[in-house]
Scaffold this motif. Structure first.
Motif, PDB file in Angstrom:
ATOM      1  N   GLY A  40       0.836  -1.188   0.000  1.00 12.95           N
ATOM      2  CA  GLY A  40       0.000   0.000   0.000  1.00 12.95           C
ATOM      3  C   GLY A  40       0.870   1.236   0.000  1.00 12.95           C
ATOM      4  O   GLY A  40       2.060   1.179   0.342  1.00 12.95           O
ATOM      5  N   PRO A  41       0.315   2.378  -0.376  1.00 10.04           N
ATOM      6  CA  PRO A  41       1.099   3.620  -0.397  1.00 10.04           C
ATOM      7  C   PRO A  41       1.483   4.047   1.001  1.00 10.04           C
ATOM      8  O   PRO A  41       0.975   3.524   2.006  1.00 10.04           O
ATOM      9  N   ALA A  44      -0.742   4.144   4.471  1.00 11.52           N
ATOM     10  CA  ALA A  44      -1.883   3.243   4.278  1.00 11.52           C
ATOM     11  C   ALA A  44      -2.284   2.509   5.549  1.00 11.52           C
ATOM     12  O   ALA A  44      -3.386   1.976   5.642  1.00 11.52           O
ATOM     13  N   ASN A 223      -5.173   0.810   1.881  1.00 11.66           N
ATOM     14  CA  ASN A 223      -5.172   2.207   1.499  1.00 11.66           C
ATOM     15  C   ASN A 223      -6.045   2.969   2.492  1.00 11.66           C
ATOM     16  O   ASN A 223      -7.182   2.583   2.751  1.00 11.66           O
ATOM     17  N   ARG A 224      -5.460   4.017   3.078  1.00  9.14           N
ATOM     18  CA  ARG A 224      -6.168   4.832   4.058  1.00  9.14           C
ATOM     19  C   ARG A 224      -6.769   3.976   5.178  1.00  9.14           C
ATOM     20  O   ARG A 224      -7.877   4.216   5.641  1.00  9.14           O
ATOM     21  N   VAL A 242      -6.841  -0.441  -6.946  1.00  8.74           N
ATOM     22  CA  VAL A 242      -5.479  -0.591  -6.442  1.00  8.74           C
ATOM     23  C   VAL A 242      -4.517   0.232  -7.276  1.00  8.74           C
ATOM     24  O   VAL A 242      -3.643   0.932  -6.754  1.00  8.74           O
ATOM     25  N   ALA A 245      -4.953   3.874  -6.382  1.00  2.93           N
ATOM     26  CA  ALA A 245      -4.496   4.204  -5.039  1.00  2.93           C
ATOM     27  C   ALA A 245      -2.988   4.086  -4.886  1.00  2.93           C
ATOM     28  O   ALA A 245      -2.362   4.878  -4.179  1.00  2.93           O
ATOM     29  N   TYR A 246      -2.407   3.103  -5.563  1.00  2.00           N
ATOM     30  CA  TYR A 246      -1.008   2.777  -5.314  1.00  2.00           C
ATOM     31  C   TYR A 246      -0.051   3.495  -6.252  1.00  2.00           C
ATOM     32  O   TYR A 246       0.909   4.120  -5.828  1.00  2.00           O
TER      33      TYR A 246
END
Length: 259
Positions: A40-41, A44, A223-224, A242, A245-246
């Motif tokens: 995840g970023p 996340a 994510n988040r 994904v 978000a990524y």
């Protein structure tokens, strides 16, 4: 190769920090004998999830189970004694001790003896055979007498892995083990992780996506603070949300995964 039995799980886990929700209703099922990736970023919730799983942080709601038993709120040391061990992002070795002494010290702790820093080195030689076997497993046996400070960063990572293996964990959580490694060192550590995972279980948090694609049986994307998807690497790599978000709308790995 995963067996299908869940050995570690997070069930509807949330974590709030003074109004900030780091995790929200996270479900995670890690199967026995698998390598389970968590990606995840930045921000996340990956590190918070690792903290919750190892009981260094108590969730605001939900529970953590190990071998089907609720361990939520248990002392982290007790959970480690049950076989759940974590390796952190920051490489942690004793630089002025030799490579062998680092592993021997870890074995002293695991075997329940005092650290006995005042004892003559001969009193600890009964640990050398096991320590050398661990160093051989991580490719550091030829460096046994060298001070840890003289190792490259990648070899320090391997030494940390050896000291972690001294605890003989059944479930190992690796928090970004590839961070800071040179390109030539990543395949060596990836091979080490795969060799360790034979008959054991690994949770791998990692930003190096080719390693995730190569190693992991299943991948959970955060994510988040929420789970977007859990599946094979190819499943998550093709997931539109994904990608947005990524890494935006591009593929997660050029050419996608070969698994």
């Amino acid at each position: 190769m995963e067996t299908g039995t869940t050995v570690l799980s997070a069930q509807k886990v949330s974590k709030n920090y003074k109004g900030f929700q780091a995790l929200r209703n996270v479900d995670l099922d890690v199967r026995q004998g698998s390598i389970h990736g968590v990606i995840g970023p930045n921000g996340a919730g990956k590190t918070t999830l690792m903290n919750v799983l190892t009981c260094t942080v108590r969730p605001s709601q939900g529970r953590v189970c190990l071998d089907g038993k609720d361990v939520t709120g248990h002392p982290a040391a007790q959970v480690a004694e049950l076989g759940l061990v974590r390796s952190f992002q920051i490489c942690a070795v004793f630089p002025h001790l030799t490579v062998l002494q680092n592993v021997r010290l870890a074995l002293q702790r695991v075997k329940g003896g005092s650290f006995a820093f005042w004892a003559h080195s001969k009193a600890l030689r009964h640990l050398d055979e096991r320590a050398m076997a661990l160093l051989h497993d991580v490719g550091l046996d030829t460096f046994a007498k060298r001070p840890a400070a003289q190792l490259s960063y990648g070899r320090k990572r391997a030494l940390e892995f050896a000291t972690t293996l001294a605890a003989d964990p059944r479930v190992l959580l690796l928090d970004e083990p590839m961070a800071g490694l040179g390109v030539e060192e990543i395949p060596r550590l990836a091979a080490l992780i795969r060799r360790f995972a034979d008959g054991r279980t690994v949770v791998l948090v990692e930003h190096h996506l080719p390693a995730i694609a190569e190693l992991c049986d299943r991948v959970t994307v955060l994510n988040r603070g929420q789970v977007l998807i859990t599946g094979t690497y190819n499943d998550v790599a093709r997931h539109d949300e994904v990608r947005r978000a990524y890494l935006g709308r591009g593929t997660l790995v050029s050419g996608e995964a070969t698994k």
